[in-house]
Design an enzyme around this catalytic site. Structure first.
Site, PDB file in Angstrom:
ATOM      1  N   HIS A  94      35.660  42.811  46.309  1.00  0.00           N
ATOM      2  CA  HIS A  94      35.647  43.859  45.287  1.00  0.00           C
ATOM      3  C   HIS A  94      36.305  45.115  45.855  1.00  0.00           C
ATOM      4  CE1 HIS A  94      34.253  46.901  42.485  1.00  0.00           C
ATOM      5  NE2 HIS A  94      34.039  45.915  41.641  1.00  0.00           N
ATOM      6  N   GLU A  96      35.574  48.122  45.668  1.00  0.00           N
ATOM      7  CA  GLU A  96      34.646  49.083  46.285  1.00  0.00           C
ATOM      8  C   GLU A  96      34.299  48.674  47.718  1.00  0.00           C
ATOM      9  OE1 GLU A  96      31.767  49.104  43.104  1.00  0.00           O
ATOM     10  OE2 GLU A  96      33.202  50.165  41.843  1.00  0.00           O
ATOM     11  N   GLU A 172      41.180  43.364  38.711  1.00  0.00           N
ATOM     12  CA  GLU A 172      40.515  44.628  38.412  1.00  0.00           C
ATOM     13  C   GLU A 172      41.367  45.781  38.922  1.00  0.00           C
ATOM     14  OE1 GLU A 172      35.976  44.008  37.952  1.00  0.00           O
ATOM     15  OE2 GLU A 172      36.408  44.347  40.058  1.00  0.00           O
ATOM     16  N   GLY A 178      35.169  51.768  36.206  1.00  0.00           N
ATOM     17  CA  GLY A 178      34.230  52.865  36.021  1.00  0.00           C
ATOM     18  C   GLY A 178      34.853  54.129  35.472  1.00  0.00           C
ATOM     19  N   SER A 217      36.118  48.689  33.176  1.00  0.00           N
ATOM     20  CA  SER A 217      35.737  49.355  31.932  1.00  0.00           C
ATOM     21  C   SER A 217      35.705  48.424  30.722  1.00  0.00           C
ATOM     22  CB  SER A 217      36.637  50.569  31.660  1.00  0.00           C
ATOM     23  OG  SER A 217      36.472  51.544  32.684  1.00  0.00           O
TER      24      SER A 217
HETATM   25  P1  PGA Z   1      33.148  48.714  35.347  1.00  0.00           P
HETATM   26  O1  PGA Z   1      33.177  47.915  36.741  1.00  0.00           O
HETATM   27  O2  PGA Z   1      33.012  47.669  34.261  1.00  0.00           O
HETATM   28  O3  PGA Z   1      31.971  49.604  35.440  1.00  0.00           O
HETATM   29  O4  PGA Z   1      34.457  49.449  35.246  1.00  0.00           O
HETATM   30  C1  PGA Z   1      33.825  46.685  36.851  1.00  0.00           C
HETATM   31  C2  PGA Z   1      33.752  46.185  38.267  1.00  0.00           C
HETATM   32  O5  PGA Z   1      33.910  46.982  39.189  1.00  0.00           O
HETATM   33  O6  PGA Z   1      33.527  44.974  38.505  1.00  0.00           O
END
Ligand code: PGA
Length: 255
Positions: A94, A96, A172, A178, A217
């Site tokens: 991911h 993050e 993504e 987010g 999102s």
């Molecule tokens: P989000 O996150 O739907 O809050 O944008 C998606 C993700 O990071 O998997």
């Protein structure tokens, strides 16, 4: 749409034991014969959620794993431990984790191999930053992340099932996570077509059934259009998966 869609929720670092009510509501509203539903709560809730969801249409997954099966790695959790706790899938790579923990493609590939070793499916995340997209490098960046984050060609996909049972790829775009900003249908279609063709060159015809998820999102109001886009076989949903009512609306929009 190649295969049965997969709608996965990623709770990130959200959820206490009191969130069991959301799982109950999700199980209560999950349509029989609908898309495959996966919920990835924080690691602290995996075992309890998996026990509650056993025998229901909701599968439980995790958000990360360590490459090794066991050992001196304080604070880490292995894929084997997640499988033991009842997880069926684990998210790897991911953005993050790539950003917050400096995860490289090579580490992500090792984590995906660990997932397969433990009999878990891996949801491999790829996606470009805003700067990379604005520089016209989105396709090249994502292609290189995909090839670098897949285990070497000698690595099997674990026991049982074809590659589609063990791998999903989530596109993504980092700038859409987010932020409320969603990639356009044309951008998604272009990236997913590229991912499909890269997977075909690696896995042959079996790549047809590998679910390509879009994430960033995804909300009840935009999920229908996203899920109707060519080569989109599901979604990875962050914020909107925290409330079962929203997540169920997204699930009901899946073909
Ligand atoms: P989000 O996150 O739907 O809050 O944008 C998606 C993700 O990071 O998997």
């Amino acid at each position: 749409m190649a295969a049965r869609p997969l709608i996965a929720g990623n709770w990130k670092m959200n959820g206490l034991a009191s969130a069991m009510g959301e799982l109950e509501a999700l199980i209560g509203g999950a349509p029989a014969g609908g898309p495959e539903i996966l919920l990835c709560p924080p690691a602290t809730l995996v075992a309890a959620f998996a026990a509650r969801a056993a025998g229901t249409p909701v599968a439980v997954g995790a958000q990360d794993c360590h490459p090794e099966p066991a050992g001196a790695h304080t604070g880490d959790i292995s894929a084997e431990m997640l499988a033991d706790a009842g997880a069926r899938w684990v998210i790897v790579g991911h953005s993050e984790r790539r950003a917050d923990h400096g995860e490289t493609d090579a580490l992500v590939a090792a984590k995906l191999a660990a997932a397969w070793r433990a009999g878990l499916g891996g949801i491999l995340c790829v996606g470009e930053s805003l700067a990379e997209r604005e520089a016209g490098q989105a396709g090249a960046v994502v292609r290189s992340q995909l090839s670098g984050s897949l285990p070497g060609t000698g690595t099997g996909t674990g026991t049982g099932g074809g590659v589609a049972a063990r791998l999903a790829v989530a596109y993504e775009p980092v700038w859409a996570i987010g932020t409320g900003r969603v990639a356009g249908a044309a951008e998604i279609a272009e990236m997913h077509a590229m991912l499909r063709s890269e997977l075909q060159s690696r896995f042959g015809d079996a790549a047809e059934d590998v679910r390509l998820l879009y994430g960033g999102s995804v909300k009840p109001g935009n999920a229908g259009e996203i899920l109707a886009t060519a080569n989109v076989d599901g979604a990875l949903v962050g914020g909107a998966s925290l409330a079962a009512a929203d997540f169920l609306q997204i699930i009901s929009g899946a073909p």
